[in-house]
Design a protein around this motif. Sequence first.
Motif, PDB file in Angstrom:
ATOM      1  N   TYR A  54       0.638   5.607  -0.236  1.00  0.00           N
ATOM      2  CA  TYR A  54      -0.589   6.791  -0.253  1.00  0.00           C
ATOM      3  C   TYR A  54       0.116   8.145  -0.454  1.00  0.00           C
ATOM      4  O   TYR A  54       1.271   8.378  -0.099  1.00  0.00           O
ATOM      5  N   HIS A 112      -4.315   6.256  -3.249  1.00  0.00           N
ATOM      6  CA  HIS A 112      -4.011   5.144  -2.707  1.00  0.00           C
ATOM      7  C   HIS A 112      -3.680   4.047  -3.546  1.00  0.00           C
ATOM      8  O   HIS A 112      -4.596   3.910  -4.553  1.00  0.00           O
ATOM      9  N   GLN A 157      -0.146   3.498   8.926  1.00  0.00           N
ATOM     10  CA  GLN A 157       0.558   3.872   7.847  1.00  0.00           C
ATOM     11  C   GLN A 157       1.863   4.726   8.276  1.00  0.00           C
ATOM     12  O   GLN A 157       1.900   5.256   9.541  1.00  0.00           O
ATOM     13  N   ASN A 209       0.811  -1.371   0.155  1.00  0.00           N
ATOM     14  CA  ASN A 209       0.089   0.166   0.008  1.00  0.00           C
ATOM     15  C   ASN A 209       0.906   1.238   0.178  1.00  0.00           C
ATOM     16  O   ASN A 209       1.796   1.450   0.639  1.00  0.00           O
TER      17      ASN A 209
END
Lengths: 113, 113
Positions: free
Chosen positions: B33, B48, B102, B31
């Motif tokens: 972002y 994202h 995150q 992931n």
Amino acid sequence: AQSVTQLDSHVSVSEGTPVLLRCNYSSSYSPSLFWYVQHPNKGLQLLLKYTSAATLVKGINGFEAEFKKSETSFHLTKPSAHMSDAAEYFCVVSSLQGGKLIFGQGTELSVKP
Amino acid sequence: EAGVTQFPSHSVIEKGQTVTLRCDPISGHDNLYWYRRVMGKEIKFLLHFVKESKQDESGMPNNRFLAERTGGTYSTLKVQPAELEDSGVYFCASSRPGTSAQYFGAGTRLSVL
């Protein structure tokens, strides 16, 4: 929809006194909640996270936060402020695992000698 | 383990020029972002990636912004042509699959004159 409100834009404390940074959230789902800190000219650092386990969450550098569903709050506390705690703090919500984060407006913490 | 790295740390360009920001996520983090903080406002989500695919680009302000993540490793965010209102700090973050926390880079401060 999810949202976060940090109730104070600026908090000033004396070194050695307690810190309280207030955060209220709104979420349609069971939320994941976080506190991040940004020191001057540095990146965002994860302080702690709540993901539906224990409601009292302990983080780094002596910080902790309590998830209160009935009050939709996730306030950040520390028993004794240190000069190095001076920074901007962000309360953050994420409704979906791996999804986008929604940030509060930030609270600037000043620590006086 | 290396953290999320972003470069440049600061970019100053004139209105109408093109700028490309780069983000290298933590190894193994599928992931990725992008977020932005405009002066005086809260940090807002832009988009994202999951590996090389755009999972959510609902925060991209307009078609002057183009994000790519070729090969599912590093990502670039291009602004073309830049406008005054694009000034701000652009943050990149990454996370492991199936997790909510995150990890952020130090950000790129973009100044459009």
